[in-house]
Design a protein around this motif. Structure first.
Motif, mmCIF file in Angstrom:
data_model
loop_
_atom_site.group_PDB
_atom_site.id
_atom_site.type_symbol
_atom_site.label_atom_id
_atom_site.label_comp_id
_atom_site.label_asym_id
_atom_site.label_seq_id
_atom_site.Cartn_x
_atom_site.Cartn_y
_atom_site.Cartn_z
ATOM 1 N N TYR A 66 -82.954 90.524 3.300
ATOM 2 C CA TYR A 66 -83.919 90.263 2.186
ATOM 3 C C TYR A 66 -83.609 88.672 1.793
ATOM 4 N N CYS A 67 -82.764 87.851 2.441
ATOM 5 C CA CYS A 67 -82.499 86.611 1.768
ATOM 6 C C CYS A 67 -83.073 85.392 2.678
ATOM 7 N N GLN A 104 -73.078 77.933 -6.725
ATOM 8 C CA GLN A 104 -73.425 78.947 -5.839
ATOM 9 C C GLN A 104 -73.566 78.133 -4.526
ATOM 10 N N ARG A 160 -72.789 89.736 -6.329
ATOM 11 C CA ARG A 160 -73.557 90.946 -6.517
ATOM 12 C C ARG A 160 -73.327 91.918 -5.448
ATOM 13 N N GLU A 162 -75.330 94.077 -4.541
ATOM 14 C CA GLU A 162 -76.766 94.398 -4.154
ATOM 15 C C GLU A 162 -77.324 95.838 -4.137
ATOM 16 N N MET A 203 -80.248 94.030 -6.998
ATOM 17 C CA MET A 203 -81.595 93.955 -6.913
ATOM 18 C C MET A 203 -82.257 95.257 -7.308
ATOM 19 N N PRO A 233 -85.418 91.344 -10.148
ATOM 20 C CA PRO A 233 -86.338 92.142 -9.244
ATOM 21 C C PRO A 233 -86.067 91.636 -7.752
ATOM 22 N N PHE A 234 -86.287 92.396 -6.861
ATOM 23 C CA PHE A 234 -86.501 92.055 -5.438
ATOM 24 C C PHE A 234 -87.765 91.299 -5.210
ATOM 25 N N ILE A 235 -87.527 90.372 -4.542
ATOM 26 C CA ILE A 235 -88.954 89.618 -4.161
ATOM 27 C C ILE A 235 -88.973 89.555 -2.743
ATOM 28 N N ILE A 315 -84.359 81.679 -1.821
ATOM 29 C CA ILE A 315 -83.928 82.850 -1.225
ATOM 30 C C ILE A 315 -85.096 83.762 -1.572
ATOM 31 N N TYR A 316 -85.999 83.390 -2.337
ATOM 32 C CA TYR A 316 -87.473 84.172 -2.381
ATOM 33 C C TYR A 316 -88.405 83.506 -2.708
#
Ligand code: 5AD
Ligand code: FES
Length: 365
Positions: A66-67, A104, A160, A162, A203, A233-235, A315-316
């Protein structure tokens, strides 16, 4: 069958109760969010804690599906912020009254990286006279590394999970030695056992994710008794493998709404923890972070990363605040929080009350 109201007033929720609450819409959803806000105000008040975020490096050994900064995305220009700039970010945090920062980074496990983090921890403690709390979010590491960082002065760690569901975890991560569900669980256990204020999260709105999975995530947070949770939210990012599912995930509105409900239900389950209003909320909804705060979150992570690096930490896509100067974020957040009757607590570490109470209890035993 319990009525919705009866469920809301329970002290403990069964998994079925959680699913009912997460499925609420319309008036019932409003009842849930109202109760969550009341609970937050009663147990942790209307203070909002800040963690100035320093995105130290986008070099990452991993390639989560996802990243946007996964190492297989060669469109990204890799950077590492200079030592001087990191220390300047910490000075800026001090000046702006952010009591805490979060460092981070993409995941690296080499000795140079580990030592560098130790260096930052010690230097930042020194330059702030111990006034700035430091959270790390540098991924999966060995227990020895976590211990070294803890001994150098990190007191909180965000990692996280995830998804707490193994199958879903492997739908969003490759299944290989570098990406291992059991290792992620081990890391979270190690962090807790070493005495970190440990934060985790998931997410929301991932492809293949069900309400059942989300209910299990909340149950996992409670079982681990974590001090902090960050959920957003996942994007979908175009340069990642999960992009192909972009049309199969819930809409922005639905993902934001589920994020509010997840935060609300968790606030009822874990009344005194710290919960982050994620930047991803703001990305899919202009009022996203405010909505998360009203649903029960009490932490915001304004970005302190020097502007010239920010475009490379996507990342998104369309990440909020990327173009804003730290001073602008400062003013903007202050106003935004006032507009919803909350107040930012400056010059404080803003530890999780749940964690502090638990540690007091352990000391007295
Ligand atoms: N959408 C939303 N959140 C993401 N993260 C990483 N990629 C995405 C994405 N595409 C979150 C992960 C990670 C945190 C640093 O950012 O949950 O733990
Ligand atoms: Fe960097 Fe997953 S891609 S930790």
């Amino acid at each position: 069958m319990n009525s919705f109201e009866e469920i809301l007033n329970k002290e403990e929720f069964s998994k079925q109760d959680i699913i009912t609450l997460l499925s609420s819409e319309g008036e019932q959803k409003q009842m849930l969010l109202k109760k969550a806000l009341e609970t937050k105000l009663k147990y942790v008040g209307n203070d909002v804690h800040l963690r100035g975020l320093i995105e130290y490096s986008n070099i990452c050994e991993k390639y989560c599906l996802y990243c946007g900064v996964r190492n297989k995305n060669n469109k990204v220009i890799r950077y590492t912020i200079t030592d001087q700039e990191v220390l300047d970010c910490a000075r800026l945090a001090l000046k702006l009254g952010y009591g805490s920062i979060a460092i981070q980074s993409g995941e690296r496990t080499d000795e140079d990286f580990i030592n560098k983090i130790c260096f930052f921890l010690k230097e930042i403690k020194k330059l702030s006279d111990g006034k700035i709390g430091i959270t790390l979010s540098c991924g999966e590491q060995t227990k020895e590394t976590y211990k070294r960082w803890f001994d150098c002065g990190a007191h909180r760690y965000l990692l996280r999970i995830e998804s707490s569901n193994k199958e879903l975890f492997y739908r969003i991560h490759p299944k290989d030695d570098e990406h291992n569900f059991e290792n992620r669980l081990r890391c979270i256990d190690d962090l807790i056992n070493l005495g970190y204020q440990t934060g985790t999260g998931v997410m929301i709105g991932l492809p293949f994710q069900t309400i059942d999975n989300l209910a299990d995530d909340l149950i996992y947070f409670k079982k681990k008794n974590v001090a902090m949770v960050g959920m957003g939210p996942f994007i979908a990012h175009p340069d990642t493998p999960l992009w192909k599912f972009k049309d199969n995930i819930p809409s922005n509105e639905q993902r934001m709404s589920m994020t509010e409900k997840m935060i609300g239900v968790l606030r009822l389950m874990m009344k005194e923890i710290n919960m982050v209003a994620a930047t991803a909320d703001q990305t899919i909804d202009k009022q996203g972070r405010e909505k998360a705060i009203i649903a029960g979150a009490n932490v915001i992570m304004p970005n302190l990363t020097p502007n010239r690096y920010r475009e490379e930490y996507l990342i998104y896509p369309d990440k909020a605040c990327v173009g804003d100067k730290p001073e602008e974020c400062y003013q903007c957040l202050d106003l935004r929080m006032r507009s919803i009757k909350h107040k930012i607590l400056y010059n404080a570490w803003g530890d999780s009350i749940a964690f502090l109470k638990q540690h007091k209890k352990q000391e007295n035993e």
